[in-house]
Design an enzyme around this catalytic site. Structure first.
Site: not given
Ligand code: UD1
Ligand code: UDP
Length: 378
Positions: A99, A121, A218
């Protein structure tokens, strides 16, 4: 179908990588497939941790993660970049999982090219489009386009049939997270050093009762996360308890947890653990406090009670089996439910029986064989 099928598996985040590496391993070992892997790298470090332990080198790495990325910028970048990869690879099938933004855009780009999508899934539904947000809608969007709906449980399959998805395209496979967990447990048994990353903390907290915590949703940003942090602080005030909390690198999570919990003697705020060491954390924890989807599925398999810090769950199987309980994001409820499990042996025993409502560890092989069969739309 006699010719080799080109399958393009697309993912971008840690949980997708965990749940797809068993499928990628299964495809790689099978001469019916020409397996190609594309990572969006919507996550970077957390994705790379899984790729490394699973021994997967992607054919395409789009390196799309940006600090504190917005959903619209991420979605736009994903759609264009994933479409380009499909034009180059011309796959017979595209596989996406769950998702995330990557999964939703992967399915949409494939649909634009009339490439059949297999959704691993499939069918999870909370019934509330803002919980989890935006995942509930991502799943529904993928569900409208997929040619093959690989539901982890009968409940998920029933949800798809209720939405008038052709039952011939819906298959109950189990959740590949259980395959992943078994695989990593076997790896640790063969090479214990892989899961010794917590040794220092285990020594520091010797004699205390460990509680594992994760949180990143989120919809919990802001007040929800602050309440979770407050609950953790109050739980950690107990002398007999220690909290190990691998903090998601999302800055919206870090800010709150660092602000509220840094420096507390019974709380270890640590970097995300690689999968073997997270499996170790599940093993040494008396219970888990989490808003994670994957952890809700893994903990019951290990007989670890899970208090789910969400208002709803699209994974009711753990709650029905009795190993998971929804506690929402009210600090008082999180604290009182945690203390109940710590202080009431009967309540703990009732929630700590190992169950596997999510799978039997053979899901990837089922998915591989379903991918090999002719599809309705191919
Ligand atoms: C994402 C998924 C969520 C999932 C989660 C698992 C979407 C909208 N959200 O949320 O469904 O449950 O991953 O963890 O697809 N970041 C880092 N390093 C990393 C990963 C993330 O620094 O290795 C930080 C970055 O600032 C990035 C932020 O986390 O911009 C958000 O990452 P993002 O993938 O947009 O959303 P998640 O909240 O991680
Ligand atoms: N996980 C991990 N290291 C950690 C925290 C979680 O390897 O520090 C694994 C966990 O075992 C599960 C997956 O990551 O397989 C869950 O990912 P996450 O909670 O980020 O996403 P969700 O499942 O909520 O989409």
């Amino acid at each position: 179908m006699n010719r080799t099928l080109r399958v393009l598996t697309i993912f971008g985040t840690r949980p997708e990588a965990v749940k797809l590496f068993p499928v990628i391993h299964a495809l790689a070992d099978d001469p019916r497939f020409d397996s190609r892997v594309c990572v969006s790298a919507q996550h970077r470090a957390m994705l790379d941790q899984v790729l490394e332990i699973a021994g997967i080198t992607p054919d395409h790495d789009l390196d799309l993660m940006r600090p504190d990325q917005s959903l619209d910028a991420l979605t736009a970048a994903l759609l264009v970049s994933l479409g380009r990869v499909m034009d180059e690879e011309k796959p017979d099938r595209v596989v996406v999982q769950g998702d995330t933004a990557t999964a939703m855009c992967g399915a949409l780009a494939a649909y634009y090219r009339k490439i059949p999508v297999a959704h691993v899934e499939a069918g999870l539904r909370s019934g509330d489009i803002y919980q989890p947000w935006p995942e509930e809608i991502n799943r529904k969007i993928i569900g409208t386009m997929a040619a093959l709906h690989l539901a982890p449980t009968e409940t998920a399959a029933a949800a798809l049939r209720a939405e008038k998805v052709d039952p011939a395209c819906v298959h109950v496979t189990g959740n590949t997270v259980i395959d992943a967990l078994h695989w990593v447990q076997d790896r640790i048994a063969a090479e214990p050093a892989l899961a010794e990353g917590l040794a220092g903390l285990e020594q520091r907290f010797a004699g205390k009762r460990i509680i594992g915590v994760t949180s990143h949703r989120r919809e919990n940003f802001g007040g929800g996360l602050e309440a979770i942090a407050d609950a953790v602080r109050r739980i950690a005030a107990r002398e007999d308890v220690a909290i190990i909390f691998p903090v998601h690198p999302n800055p919206n999570v870090r800010r709150v947890m660092d602000g509220a919990l840094a420096g507390l003697p019974n709380v270890a705020l640590i970097e995300p653990l690689d999968y073997p060491n997270f499996a170790r954390l599940l093993g040494i924890s008396e219970l888990m406090l989490t808003d994670s989807g994957g952890v809700q599925e893994e903990a019951p398999a290990l007989g670890k009670p899970v208090l789910v810090m969400r208002e709803t769950t699209e994974r009711p199987e753990g709650v029905i089996a009795g190993t998971a309980k929804l506690v929402g994001t009210d600090a008082d409820t999180i604290v009182s439910e945690t203390f109940r499990l710590l202080d009431d042996a009967d309540a703990y025993a009732a929630m700590s029986r190992a169950h596997n409502p999510f799978g039997d560890g053979r899901s990837a092989a089922r998915i591989r064989d379903l991918l090999a069969a002719p599809l309705k739309s191919s």
